[in-house]
Scaffold this motif. Structure first.
Motif, short mmCIF file in Angstrom:
data_model
loop_
_atom_site.label_atom_id
_atom_site.label_comp_id
_atom_site.label_asym_id
_atom_site.label_seq_id
_atom_site.Cartn_x
_atom_site.Cartn_y
_atom_site.Cartn_z
N ARG A 170 0.83 -1.21 0.00
CA ARG A 170 0.00 0.00 0.00
C ARG A 170 0.86 1.26 0.00
O ARG A 170 0.57 2.24 -0.68
CB ARG A 170 -0.92 0.01 1.23
N ARG A 171 1.91 1.22 0.78
CA ARG A 171 2.81 2.39 0.84
C ARG A 171 3.45 2.64 -0.52
O ARG A 171 3.60 3.80 -0.93
CB ARG A 171 3.86 2.16 1.93
N ARG A 172 3.85 1.60 -1.22
CA ARG A 172 4.45 1.78 -2.54
C ARG A 172 3.42 2.35 -3.52
O ARG A 172 3.76 3.21 -4.35
CB ARG A 172 4.97 0.43 -3.06
N LEU A 173 2.18 1.89 -3.44
CA LEU A 173 1.12 2.41 -4.30
C LEU A 173 0.90 3.90 -4.03
O LEU A 173 0.80 4.71 -4.96
CB LEU A 173 -0.18 1.64 -4.06
N VAL A 174 0.85 4.26 -2.77
CA VAL A 174 0.64 5.66 -2.40
C VAL A 174 1.83 6.52 -2.84
O VAL A 174 1.65 7.64 -3.33
CB VAL A 174 0.42 5.77 -0.87
N ASP A 175 3.03 6.00 -2.69
CA ASP A 175 4.22 6.75 -3.14
C ASP A 175 4.16 7.01 -4.65
O ASP A 175 4.52 8.10 -5.11
CB ASP A 175 5.49 5.98 -2.79
N ARG A 176 3.71 6.02 -5.43
CA ARG A 176 3.60 6.23 -6.87
C ARG A 176 2.57 7.31 -7.18
O ARG A 176 2.78 8.15 -8.06
CB ARG A 176 3.23 4.92 -7.57
N ALA A 177 1.47 7.31 -6.44
CA ALA A 177 0.44 8.33 -6.64
C ALA A 177 0.97 9.72 -6.30
O ALA A 177 0.68 10.70 -7.00
CB ALA A 177 -0.79 8.02 -5.78
N LYS A 178 1.77 9.82 -5.26
CA LYS A 178 2.34 11.10 -4.87
C LYS A 178 3.29 11.64 -5.95
O LYS A 178 3.30 12.84 -6.25
CB LYS A 178 3.07 10.97 -3.53
N LEU A 179 4.06 10.75 -6.54
CA LEU A 179 4.97 11.16 -7.61
C LEU A 179 4.20 11.62 -8.84
O LEU A 179 4.59 12.59 -9.51
CB LEU A 179 5.92 10.02 -7.97
N VAL A 180 3.10 10.94 -9.15
CA VAL A 180 2.27 11.33 -10.28
C VAL A 180 1.73 12.74 -10.08
O VAL A 180 1.82 13.60 -10.98
CB VAL A 180 1.10 10.33 -10.48
N MET A 181 1.17 13.03 -8.92
CA MET A 181 0.60 14.36 -8.66
C MET A 181 1.68 15.43 -8.60
O MET A 181 1.48 16.55 -9.07
CB MET A 181 -0.20 14.34 -7.36
N ALA A 182 2.83 15.11 -8.04
CA ALA A 182 3.92 16.08 -7.96
C ALA A 182 4.45 16.46 -9.34
O ALA A 182 4.98 17.55 -9.53
CB ALA A 182 5.06 15.52 -7.11
N GLY A 183 4.29 15.56 -10.30
CA GLY A 183 4.78 15.83 -11.65
C GLY A 183 3.99 16.88 -12.40
O GLY A 183 4.49 17.44 -13.38
N ASP A 184 2.77 17.16 -11.95
CA ASP A 184 1.95 18.18 -12.62
C ASP A 184 0.97 18.76 -11.61
O ASP A 184 -0.19 18.33 -11.51
CB ASP A 184 1.19 17.54 -13.80
N LEU A 185 1.43 19.76 -10.86
CA LEU A 185 0.63 20.31 -9.76
C LEU A 185 -0.63 21.02 -10.25
O LEU A 185 -1.64 21.05 -9.55
CB LEU A 185 1.47 21.30 -8.94
N SER A 186 -0.57 21.63 -11.41
CA SER A 186 -1.70 22.44 -11.88
C SER A 186 -2.80 21.60 -12.52
O SER A 186 -3.91 22.08 -12.71
CB SER A 186 -1.22 23.49 -12.88
N ARG A 187 -2.51 20.35 -12.84
CA ARG A 187 -3.51 19.50 -13.51
C ARG A 187 -4.66 19.18 -12.55
O ARG A 187 -4.45 18.90 -11.37
CB ARG A 187 -2.86 18.21 -14.00
N ARG A 188 -5.86 19.19 -13.06
CA ARG A 188 -7.03 18.81 -12.28
C ARG A 188 -7.25 17.30 -12.42
O ARG A 188 -8.05 16.84 -13.22
CB ARG A 188 -8.26 19.61 -12.72
N TRP A 189 -6.51 16.58 -11.62
CA TRP A 189 -6.53 15.13 -11.69
C TRP A 189 -7.88 14.56 -11.27
O TRP A 189 -8.56 15.10 -10.40
CB TRP A 189 -5.47 14.55 -10.76
N THR A 190 -8.26 13.44 -11.86
CA THR A 190 -9.39 12.66 -11.38
C THR A 190 -8.85 11.38 -10.75
O THR A 190 -7.70 10.98 -11.01
CB THR A 190 -10.36 12.28 -12.52
N LEU A 191 -9.67 10.74 -9.95
CA LEU A 191 -9.25 9.46 -9.35
C LEU A 191 -8.90 8.44 -10.43
O LEU A 191 -7.92 7.70 -10.31
CB LEU A 191 -10.37 8.91 -8.47
N ALA A 192 -9.71 8.42 -11.48
CA ALA A 192 -9.45 7.46 -12.56
C ALA A 192 -8.11 7.73 -13.23
O ALA A 192 -7.38 6.79 -13.59
CB ALA A 192 -10.58 7.53 -13.59
N ASP A 193 -7.77 9.02 -13.42
CA ASP A 193 -6.48 9.37 -14.03
C ASP A 193 -5.31 8.82 -13.20
O ASP A 193 -4.39 8.19 -13.73
CB ASP A 193 -6.33 10.89 -14.12
N ILE A 194 -5.36 9.10 -11.89
CA ILE A 194 -4.26 8.69 -11.02
C ILE A 194 -4.19 7.18 -10.91
O ILE A 194 -3.12 6.57 -10.97
CB ILE A 194 -4.40 9.34 -9.63
#
Length: 276
Positions: A170-194
């Motif tokens: 779970r921690r590895r999954l969450v870390d990957r999600a954090k890196l995804v969001m950090a890569g584009d702060l201005s994007r309006r991400w959806t749950l499905a995207d992440i």
């Protein structure tokens, strides 16, 4: 900017404060490094990953990293843009007095059990105030020492410090999600995207993130944006432009979120950085 730059902002017998900037040009793990003394590292811009044996920690503005002396680690930068951190070293006698035993490893050596601890928005604000007040010469050494010790106490406090929980998967999954969001702060991400980026279902990702980080995924993304605003606030001439650049719908949306998170308006926070 050079690949790696360190500026000493404060050095007294009690505490040392350094500003550390890294260009992060290499995505792969770098050479092994090791700290000579216990250090607390507060990332305030960008993101990197610290690899400690089989454990890894995503270093970003909602975390404090604990570096134990003599412990080998490697750094990688999977997200472009580099990083910047405030590094604090506290006299060990004072540090022993401040640190709850629950955060330490068993044994005679003074060492932290976890390599990262979650911090709250108030600690993030203290990082910004301490850094800017020292860089601008607005704080005398005695005041800066007090701010630095208050920051460490806040970060280690029982109501603030929280080590990551749950399974390694779970921690590895969450870390990957954090890196995804950090890569584009201005994007309006959806749950499905992440979820598509990290390879999990939206429902499982939502549950895992709340379990590991202690906050919902959407609130984490908001705090990530606000942390970037906190870093840029001192030099931002146009707060509306900054708000829009970071993905907020308007200046009022940004100001309300900032006030709710940090307890001060953006203007009041900027004043706190310079007016002592």
């Amino acid at each position: 900017m050079t690949d790696f730059a360190v500026s000493t902002l404060l050095a007294t017998p009690t505490v040392a404060v350094r500003d550390v900037c890294c260009a992060g040009r290499c995505k792969a793990r770098g050479a092994e490094e090791c700290a000579s003394a216990t250090q607390f590292v507060f990332p305030y811009r960008g993101v990197y990953v610290r690899h400690l044996d089989s454990d890894m920690a995503v270093a970003e503005a909602s975390q404090m990293l604990c570096f134990n002396p003599g412990e080998g680690y490697r750094i990688s930068h999977p997200v472009a843009g580099g990083d910047a951190c405030l590094s604090l070293t506290v006299d060990e006698t004072q540090l022993r007095e401040m640190t709850p035993s629950s955060l330490l490893r068993d044994g005679p050596a003074f060492a932290f059990a976890e390599q990262r601890l979650a911090i709250d928005p108030r600690a993030q604000a203290l990082v910004a105030i301490l850094r800017h007040s020292l860089m601008r010469g607005a704080a005398e050494p005695l005041e800066a020492e007090s701010l630095a010790l208050t920051l460490v106490q806040r970060a280690l406090g029982p109501r603030t410090a929280r080590a990551p929980t749950s399974s390694v998967g779970r921690r590895r999954l969450v870390d990957r999600a954090k890196l995804v969001m950090a890569g584009d702060l201005s994007r309006r991400w959806t749950l499905a995207d992440i979820a598509a980026e990290v390879g999990g279902s939206p429902v499982y990702l939502t549950q895992a993130f709340a379990k590991v980080e202690g906050v919902p995924l959407y609130r984490y993304q908001l705090r990530l944006r606000l942390a970037r605003a906190l870093d840029r606030l001192a030099d931002a001439d146009d707060l509306t432009a900054l708000a829009l650049e970071l993905g907020f719908s308007s200046h009022s949306h940004f100001s309300a979120a900032f006030q709710s998170t940090y307890g001060r308006s953006p203007t009041a926070m900027r004043d706190a950085m310079f007016v002592r």
